[in-house]
Design a protein around this motif. Structure first.
Motif: not given
Length: 177
Positions: A84-86, A89, A91, A148, A151, A153, A157
């Motif tokens: 996942w991306t926090e 930004g 990953v 990654a 995803l 960015s 996100t």
């Protein structure tokens, strides 16, 4: 390296890799993710006993099966890993319970391969196991790097993406950064 040193190296790598993967960790797409698998592969291929001189065909088939197990485990482990991306930004990744089942299944298949080789009278060197582990780590890392990079960015996100058979009852957050 002797068989005992190879076995200790394999156990050390597996313990470190597994322990690290069950904690949330940031994915660094700029690092050399292929380096540890390359070192393991070189160490394995340096050994002369990777194939049994008296059972070349059987030993080559067992080595091929070990590599297929490593390939399958690496891919399955990568696809069962939550990524996942926090909001900042970055990953993140964390292995799920399904990933633990992949490890257990791979371990059982490897025990079965060892038992088959022993029943056939094939001398089995630890370098074949090390080569399979190198392939597993290479495939897993490569797929995770690809996932990654695919995803979105940026700061907006959102949260975690689903991993195969992942119940998202509790959203994973960063652990002890």
């Amino acid at each position: 390296m002797s068989g005992l040193v190879n076995a200790l190296l394999i156990v050390a790598v597996v313990v470190v890799v597994i322990a690290r993967q069950f904690r949330a960790r940031p994915v660094n797409t700029g690092r050399r993710w292929w380096l540890l698998p390359a070192v393991l592969a070189v160490a394995a291929l340096r050994e002369p006993g990777i194939l049994d001189a008296h059972h070349r065909t059987e030993s080559a088939l067992l080595l091929g099966a070990e590599l297929l197990v490593g390939l399958g485990m690496g891919a399955a482990w990568a696809w069962t890993t939550r990524i996942w991306t926090e909001p900042d930004g970055v990953v993140w990744t964390k292995t799920t319970r399904a990933g633990a089942m992949v490890w257990l299944g791979g371990l059982l298949v490897r025990v079965g391969l060892f038992a088959l080789g022993a029943a056939l009278g094939v001398h089995q060197d630890s370098s074949a196991l090390m080569l399979g582990l190198a392939l597993l780590l290479l495939v897993r890392s490569g797929i995770l790097q690809w996932r990654a990079q695919s995803l979105p960015s940026g700061p907006s996100t959102g949260g975690p993406t689903r991993a195969y058979r992942d119940d998202m009852a509790g959203v994973t957050r960063k652990e002890g950064v």
